[in-house]
Enzyme design. Sequence first.
Site, PDB file in Angstrom:
ATOM      1  N   MET A 125     -12.238   4.301   0.325  1.00  0.00           N
ATOM      2  CA  MET A 125     -12.818   4.535   1.652  1.00  0.00           C
ATOM      3  C   MET A 125     -13.500   5.898   1.591  1.00  0.00           C
ATOM      4  SD  MET A 125      -9.582   3.030   3.694  1.00  0.00           S
ATOM      5  CE  MET A 125      -8.583   3.161   2.230  1.00  0.00           C
ATOM      6  N   MET A 166     -11.336  -6.296   6.047  1.00  0.00           N
ATOM      7  CA  MET A 166     -10.454  -5.358   6.763  1.00  0.00           C
ATOM      8  C   MET A 166     -10.026  -5.975   8.090  1.00  0.00           C
ATOM      9  SD  MET A 166     -10.017  -2.739   4.813  1.00  0.00           S
ATOM     10  CE  MET A 166      -9.020  -1.848   6.012  1.00  0.00           C
ATOM     11  N   ASP A 224      -4.921   3.537  -1.499  1.00  0.00           N
ATOM     12  CA  ASP A 224      -5.954   3.833  -0.503  1.00  0.00           C
ATOM     13  C   ASP A 224      -6.506   5.239  -0.699  1.00  0.00           C
ATOM     14  OD1 ASP A 224      -6.094   1.486   1.246  1.00  0.00           O
ATOM     15  OD2 ASP A 224      -3.978   1.929   1.641  1.00  0.00           O
ATOM     16  N   GLY A 244       1.319  -2.117   4.078  1.00  0.00           N
ATOM     17  CA  GLY A 244       1.824  -0.757   3.930  1.00  0.00           C
ATOM     18  C   GLY A 244       3.058  -0.547   4.779  1.00  0.00           C
ATOM     19  N   SER A 274       0.848  -1.194   0.000  1.00  0.00           N
ATOM     20  CA  SER A 274       0.000   0.000   0.000  1.00  0.00           C
ATOM     21  C   SER A 274       0.882   1.242   0.000  1.00  0.00           C
ATOM     22  CB  SER A 274      -0.894   0.017   1.239  1.00  0.00           C
ATOM     23  OG  SER A 274      -1.437   1.328   1.386  1.00  0.00           O
ATOM     24  N   HIS A 300      -8.635   1.024  -3.367  1.00  0.00           N
ATOM     25  CA  HIS A 300      -9.522   0.804  -2.218  1.00  0.00           C
ATOM     26  C   HIS A 300     -10.188   2.137  -1.874  1.00  0.00           C
ATOM     27  CE1 HIS A 300      -9.540  -0.359   2.372  1.00  0.00           C
ATOM     28  NE2 HIS A 300     -10.759  -0.245   1.890  1.00  0.00           N
ATOM     29  N   ASP A 320      -6.417  -6.610   4.675  1.00  0.00           N
ATOM     30  CA  ASP A 320      -5.810  -5.273   4.655  1.00  0.00           C
ATOM     31  C   ASP A 320      -5.798  -4.698   6.067  1.00  0.00           C
ATOM     32  OD1 ASP A 320      -5.003  -2.698   4.057  1.00  0.00           O
ATOM     33  OD2 ASP A 320      -6.786  -2.194   2.877  1.00  0.00           O
ATOM     34  N   GLY A 321      -4.576  -4.418   6.545  1.00  0.00           N
ATOM     35  CA  GLY A 321      -4.440  -3.753   7.836  1.00  0.00           C
ATOM     36  C   GLY A 321      -3.649  -4.591   8.829  1.00  0.00           C
ATOM     37  N   GLY A 322      -2.493  -4.089   9.210  1.00  0.00           N
ATOM     38  CA  GLY A 322      -1.700  -4.794  10.210  1.00  0.00           C
ATOM     39  C   GLY A 322      -1.088  -6.092   9.723  1.00  0.00           C
ATOM     40  N   MET A 375      -9.060   7.996   0.491  1.00  0.00           N
ATOM     41  CA  MET A 375      -9.850   8.375   1.680  1.00  0.00           C
ATOM     42  C   MET A 375     -10.382   9.796   1.509  1.00  0.00           C
ATOM     43  SD  MET A 375      -7.374   7.000   4.709  1.00  0.00           S
ATOM     44  CE  MET A 375      -6.438   5.479   4.539  1.00  0.00           C
ATOM     45  N   HIS A 385      -1.470  -1.315  -4.063  1.00  0.00           N
ATOM     46  CA  HIS A 385      -2.714  -0.982  -3.365  1.00  0.00           C
ATOM     47  C   HIS A 385      -2.762   0.534  -3.137  1.00  0.00           C
ATOM     48  CE1 HIS A 385      -6.118  -2.091  -0.709  1.00  0.00           C
ATOM     49  NE2 HIS A 385      -5.682  -1.149   0.110  1.00  0.00           N
ATOM     50  N   GLY A 415      -8.611   3.783   7.681  1.00  0.00           N
ATOM     51  CA  GLY A 415      -8.343   5.206   7.865  1.00  0.00           C
ATOM     52  C   GLY A 415      -6.873   5.543   8.018  1.00  0.00           C
ATOM     53  N   PHE A 416      -6.104   4.622   8.539  1.00  0.00           N
ATOM     54  CA  PHE A 416      -4.695   4.919   8.816  1.00  0.00           C
ATOM     55  C   PHE A 416      -3.840   3.679   8.606  1.00  0.00           C
ATOM     56  CE2 PHE A 416      -7.410   7.662  11.289  1.00  0.00           C
ATOM     57  CZ  PHE A 416      -6.909   8.919  10.991  1.00  0.00           C
ATOM     58  N   GLY A 417      -2.587   3.923   8.249  1.00  0.00           N
ATOM     59  CA  GLY A 417      -1.625   2.834   8.167  1.00  0.00           C
ATOM     60  C   GLY A 417      -1.059   2.529   9.545  1.00  0.00           C
TER      61      GLY A 417
HETATM   62  C1  DX5 Z   1      -6.101   1.300   6.076  1.00  0.00           C
HETATM   63  C2  DX5 Z   1      -5.766   1.063   4.634  1.00  0.00           C
HETATM   64  C3  DX5 Z   1      -4.668   0.102   4.449  1.00  0.00           C
HETATM   65  C4  DX5 Z   1      -3.363   0.564   5.021  1.00  0.00           C
HETATM   66  C5  DX5 Z   1      -2.700  -0.649   5.543  1.00  0.00           C
HETATM   67  O1  DX5 Z   1      -7.153   2.171   6.165  1.00  0.00           O
HETATM   68  O2  DX5 Z   1      -6.874   0.555   3.935  1.00  0.00           O
HETATM   69  O3  DX5 Z   1      -4.513  -0.298   3.106  1.00  0.00           O
HETATM   70  O4  DX5 Z   1      -2.514   1.162   4.094  1.00  0.00           O
HETATM   71  O5  DX5 Z   1      -1.571  -0.249   6.202  1.00  0.00           O
HETATM   72  P1  DX5 Z   1      -0.741  -1.170   7.154  1.00  0.00           P
HETATM   73  O6  DX5 Z   1      -0.275  -2.344   6.334  1.00  0.00           O
HETATM   74  O7  DX5 Z   1       0.352  -0.265   7.566  1.00  0.00           O
HETATM   75  O8  DX5 Z   1      -1.645  -1.600   8.273  1.00  0.00           O
HETATM   76 ZN    ZN Z   2      -6.488  -0.385   1.900  1.00  0.00          ZN
END
Ligand code: DX5
Ligand code: ZN
Length: 219
Positions: free
Chosen positions: A69, A138, A36, A198, A9, A67, A176-178, A38, A34, A143-145
Amino acid sequence: MTGVRIAPSILSADFAHLKDQLAMVEAAGADWIHVDVMDGRFVPNLTYGAKVIEACKRCTTLPLDVHLMVIEPENYFDSFVKAGANILTIHAEAAPHLHRQVQRIKELGAQAGVALNPATSVAVVEEILADLDLLLVMTVNPGFGAQKFIENTVPKIAHARHMLDEAGSRATLEVDGGVSRDTIARCRAAGADTFVAGHAVFAAADPAAEIAELRALAS
Ligand code: DX5
Ligand code: ZN
């Protein structure tokens, strides 16, 4: 199930060097990029739109996995596909007319995905599974990385895998996420095939080695 895909991402990329960052992950064997998007409404953060998608398209040959959001995602389908998006994933929570939106994305020639927040049941897509090219579970609240992986999304991934298999769907099951060295194997074991990462990739000392390590752990 398809093979494993790693989708870095760009949310965690260095935007002063986006072209180099894309070249680096492409050379390292990333499968998708990817992106994102927002809007500061659906999620409390703002990122980028068609202009950045179009710039990415000029810098990589990898598919752009976009993606959304955003609320009213349909407002962006035309311009994002024109900018080079290959996959458009919309949130079930933001699209009351999911069937119509999924068909519209396909009419435009892109692949259609639906994303589910951690609190949203897989049941909300049960009736349109056959129409989906991608289901995104998800594993953080969007919303955040660099957020912490939510552990109880693992049985949900397994549930989604079961529903897709039961429906005879060949849709991608993306998480996606963590996603990290600590979490990717559990997501894979639960049935995910495509892994957004990401922070794990772009904050690594050696992003190329990190992509290889994530792939190895998921294989
Ligand atoms: C979160 C995004 C993700 C984000 C993942 O809202 O949709 O795609 O970039 O980031 P990491 O891999 O750092 O959790
Ligand atoms: Zn994403």
